[in-house]
Write an enzyme that holds these catalytic residues in place. Structure first.
Site, PDB file in Angstrom:
ATOM      1  CG  HIS A  71     -52.383 -41.120  20.299  1.00 19.86           C
ATOM      2  ND1 HIS A  71     -53.521 -41.269  21.074  1.00 19.86           N
ATOM      3  CD2 HIS A  71     -51.842 -39.938  20.660  1.00 19.86           C
ATOM      4  CE1 HIS A  71     -53.655 -40.198  21.844  1.00 19.86           C
ATOM      5  NE2 HIS A  71     -52.659 -39.382  21.609  1.00 19.86           N
ATOM      6  CB  VAL A  77     -56.358 -44.013  23.406  1.00 24.22           C
ATOM      7  CG1 VAL A  77     -55.142 -43.159  23.558  1.00 24.22           C
ATOM      8  CG2 VAL A  77     -57.615 -43.244  23.726  1.00 24.22           C
ATOM      9  N   GLY A  80     -57.750 -37.344  21.276  1.00 24.34           N
ATOM     10  CA  GLY A  80     -58.881 -36.459  21.525  1.00 24.34           C
ATOM     11  C   GLY A  80     -58.972 -35.337  20.508  1.00 24.34           C
ATOM     12  CB  CYS A  81     -56.416 -33.272  18.774  1.00 19.21           C
ATOM     13  SG  CYS A  81     -55.287 -34.505  18.121  1.00 19.21           S
ATOM     14  CG  ASP A  85     -59.991 -31.771  12.723  1.00 22.35           C
ATOM     15  OD1 ASP A  85     -59.664 -30.567  12.808  1.00 22.35           O
ATOM     16  OD2 ASP A  85     -60.116 -32.364  11.633  1.00 22.35           O
TER      17      ASP A  85
END
Length: 167
Positions: A71, A77, A80-81, A85
């Site tokens: 990713h 990076v 964002g999830c 989480d």
């Protein structure tokens, strides 16, 4: 119930991930690699922006973390999830820490805003969650706002994080 401390080491957090901290059927963190923090630096039932309690945690970043190679290839990076989480994970931990029974589940969040990134060059991610409300009824529900910082700079925020404990 486990002793209510104001901070937790990685080894102590792993006892929660194995279901040992709050007892069978109660709040539990995910095991690595889905566990998105290494230590809880401060937790309190009072204080925070709304004086309804808070939790603070850290995650040491190193370039060989599992998500960087995929990713994105050539442009690594942290998703964002995964940061979101982590905020849900910590919100659920807080409810278990309060002594509330039940298994934790993320319910929703309101607004999420990304303003930066976590890359392999980042050294430390900090999570700050401030509770707005803890509802204790047929189900226990925590509502909080959270921010994620990379090396001291805010990289995203989430409003109205909601986590519930189910019997």
């Amino acid at each position: 119930m486990a002793e209510q401390k104001s901070s937790y080491t990685y080894e102590e957090i792993l006892t929660c991930a194995r279901g040992e901290m709050f007892g069978p059927g109660n709040a539990q963190l995910p095991l690595p690699p889905m566990l998105m923090f290494d230590r809880i630096t401060d937790i309190s039932e009072t204080g925070g922006l709304k004086d309804k309690g808070y939790i603070r945690a850290d995650f040491a970043i190193h370039e060989d973390l599992w998500f960087f190679p995929c990713h994105f290839q050539g442009d690594p990076v942290m998703p964002g999830c995964l940061g979101l989480d982590a905020l849900w994970q910590l919100t659920g931990f807080y409810l278990g820490w309060l002594g509330e029974p039940g298994k934790g589940r993320a319910i929703s969040t309101g607004e999420v805003k990304f303003t930066g990134m976590i890359t392999p060059e980042t050294k430390l991610v900090e999570y700050e969650i401030d509770f707005k409300r803890v509802m204790r009824g047929r189900l226990v529900l925590g509502i909080a706002d959270g921010i994620v910082k990379a090396d001291g700079e805010e990289v995203f925020s989430a409003k109205d994080l909601r986590v519930a404990l189910f019997q």
